[in-house]
Design a protein around this motif. Sequence first.
Motif, mmCIF file in Angstrom:
data_model
loop_
_atom_site.group_PDB
_atom_site.id
_atom_site.type_symbol
_atom_site.label_atom_id
_atom_site.label_comp_id
_atom_site.label_asym_id
_atom_site.label_seq_id
_atom_site.Cartn_x
_atom_site.Cartn_y
_atom_site.Cartn_z
ATOM 1 N N GLU A 266 74.825 21.000 72.140
ATOM 2 C CA GLU A 266 73.693 20.367 71.465
ATOM 3 C C GLU A 266 73.985 20.041 70.007
ATOM 4 O O GLU A 266 73.094 19.595 69.281
ATOM 5 C CB GLU A 266 72.464 21.297 71.539
ATOM 6 N N SER A 267 75.197 20.267 69.566
ATOM 7 C CA SER A 267 75.534 19.998 68.169
ATOM 8 C C SER A 267 75.384 18.510 67.866
ATOM 9 O O SER A 267 75.652 17.657 68.721
ATOM 10 C CB SER A 267 76.965 20.445 67.860
ATOM 11 N N ALA A 268 74.990 18.225 66.628
ATOM 12 C CA ALA A 268 74.676 16.852 66.251
ATOM 13 C C ALA A 268 75.903 15.995 65.975
ATOM 14 O O ALA A 268 75.791 14.766 65.886
ATOM 15 C CB ALA A 268 73.777 16.858 65.011
ATOM 16 N N GLY A 269 77.052 16.615 65.830
ATOM 17 C CA GLY A 269 78.259 15.843 65.556
ATOM 18 C C GLY A 269 78.385 15.390 64.117
ATOM 19 O O GLY A 269 79.156 14.475 63.819
ATOM 20 N N LEU A 270 77.663 16.038 63.197
ATOM 21 C CA LEU A 270 77.764 15.714 61.786
ATOM 22 C C LEU A 270 79.070 16.232 61.215
ATOM 23 O O LEU A 270 79.545 17.307 61.591
ATOM 24 C CB LEU A 270 76.594 16.318 61.013
ATOM 25 N N ALA A 271 79.623 15.499 60.261
ATOM 26 C CA ALA A 271 80.920 15.894 59.696
ATOM 27 C C ALA A 271 80.857 17.281 59.074
ATOM 28 O O ALA A 271 81.778 18.081 59.237
ATOM 29 C CB ALA A 271 81.363 14.861 58.657
ATOM 30 N N LEU A 275 83.472 20.088 60.485
ATOM 31 C CA LEU A 275 84.546 20.654 59.668
ATOM 32 C C LEU A 275 84.467 22.174 59.627
ATOM 33 O O LEU A 275 85.497 22.859 59.576
ATOM 34 C CB LEU A 275 84.570 20.031 58.274
ATOM 35 N N ASP A 276 83.253 22.728 59.660
ATOM 36 C CA ASP A 276 83.137 24.191 59.764
ATOM 37 C C ASP A 276 83.750 24.687 61.067
ATOM 38 O O ASP A 276 84.450 25.708 61.090
ATOM 39 C CB ASP A 276 81.666 24.609 59.701
ATOM 40 N N ALA A 277 83.490 23.972 62.151
ATOM 41 C CA ALA A 277 84.045 24.361 63.446
ATOM 42 C C ALA A 277 85.568 24.329 63.407
ATOM 43 O O ALA A 277 86.242 25.258 63.874
ATOM 44 C CB ALA A 277 83.516 23.444 64.543
ATOM 45 N N ALA A 278 86.126 23.262 62.846
ATOM 46 C CA ALA A 278 87.585 23.141 62.782
ATOM 47 C C ALA A 278 88.184 24.230 61.912
ATOM 48 O O ALA A 278 89.211 24.832 62.267
ATOM 49 C CB ALA A 278 87.966 21.761 62.246
#
Length: 484
Positions: A266-271, A275-278
């Motif tokens: 459900e993540s919005a795909g915002l940068a 970047l936190d995920a990466a």
Amino acid sequence: MATDRHGTTLYACTPEGADHLDRAVEALLFFRPEVAAAVEDALAASPESPDAQAFAVYLGVLGTEHTGAAAARARFGRYLAGRDTTALPARERLHLAAAGACLAGDLHGAGDLLEELSLAHPRDVLALFAGHQLDFLTGDAVRLRDRIGGALSAWGRADEHRGPLLGMYAFGLEESGHYRRAEETGLAAVERHPRDVWAVHAVTHTYEMQGRIAEGVAFLDARADDWTRGNYLTVHNWWHYALYALEAGAEETALRVYDAAVHHGESAGLAMELLDAAALLWRMRLAGREEPERWARLADAWAERADPPFYAFNDAHAVMAYVGAGRIAEAERLVDDRRRWLAEDDGDRRSLSNHAMTAEVGLPVCEALVAQGRGDHAAVVELLWPVRRRIQVFGGSHAQRDAVQRTLLESALAAGDHDRARLLLSERDGLRPDSPYNWLGRARLADAIGDAALAAVARGRAEGAAKGLRPAAPGLGPVPDSLS
């Protein structure tokens, strides 16, 4: 003419528009999603208002989304078409000039203009907030601190918005190395407004930078109801929580946080969230833990964005995702695209903040990440060593940029570059002497140089440090209910 809640005259603004602007500023300071609707309401009520128009531009740019900036550019262009802005009051002219600089990609110039505005109008909260965020995006830690510090004397202790200004000031203090003062200031802001998530974030950074992991987790646990929902920083503050877990050796907890709050279906795909995920998965990868399915989903999310050259800090994290997913060719395509962009002979482009960020730091960092993915650790060291003390040029915080610093250390160890590894570890030890990660690095260096006794001591210190973090950090057991 109408005035805002702080007594600032708002040119070409109706009382209704002023009310909406007050509502928008309130939401902005506390990172509430309703800020966007409030700005639209202000524009509808007062379409000629320079404040409302500039506000919309800041929202479009500060999220580092190229689509948001493009939409803001189109609307701002329509507003300016055929308009003589020279007759406007100085404050409004500066807001429009700063907004225009943002849209032109001159983030540094926009920050300068807003600083000039704040000289005469230190109670213009929008200028202070937008300038503070630009200082963050451009990695200017001193101005991140002093822009707010220089305005605070104009705010009385009874002023309701002095609290969020203190939260901003705390983050500037932390990024410029004043950790105890930052903690004190941030806690004062949280005391005034428990849901001031930027202040919560600032205090969280102070514990991170000092290695006070147990206190950081306890702080976030105690305030979970205030920061875990209803704001734009929820994901980022969960990211900090996951970093605490990693430092304490609780990898499964970190992954539960990742799956439930950082990146999921459900993540919005915002940068700013990707970047936190990466950055989180990259730290785990450097520690030897591969997460192929998570990396694959994350790389897909970055690929779907297909970002043009817009913000070098985002580019580096997209490359992390591609490398982590084993999609080296995609990482190389992004790097090649940015290299071509830099090489194009376009004088106007060289004035862009992102041009300098990419040339000075972004491109070498991306190249180093690709080299790390290929196992060419000597190349990683060659690329990162010259930029390691100016990596702040491409934005982010110390905590965020540490993923790159760790990449340099890990590759120095892997390449057998013992002198550089020793120096890097010594620097880290001086700042965080109780860090399990730092002690494990020292143990690996001792193994490499054949000092078994030192390796044993270092591993013992790492294990003891990790254990010492857990009893005082209840959140490192079951993840709080707010994640369920």
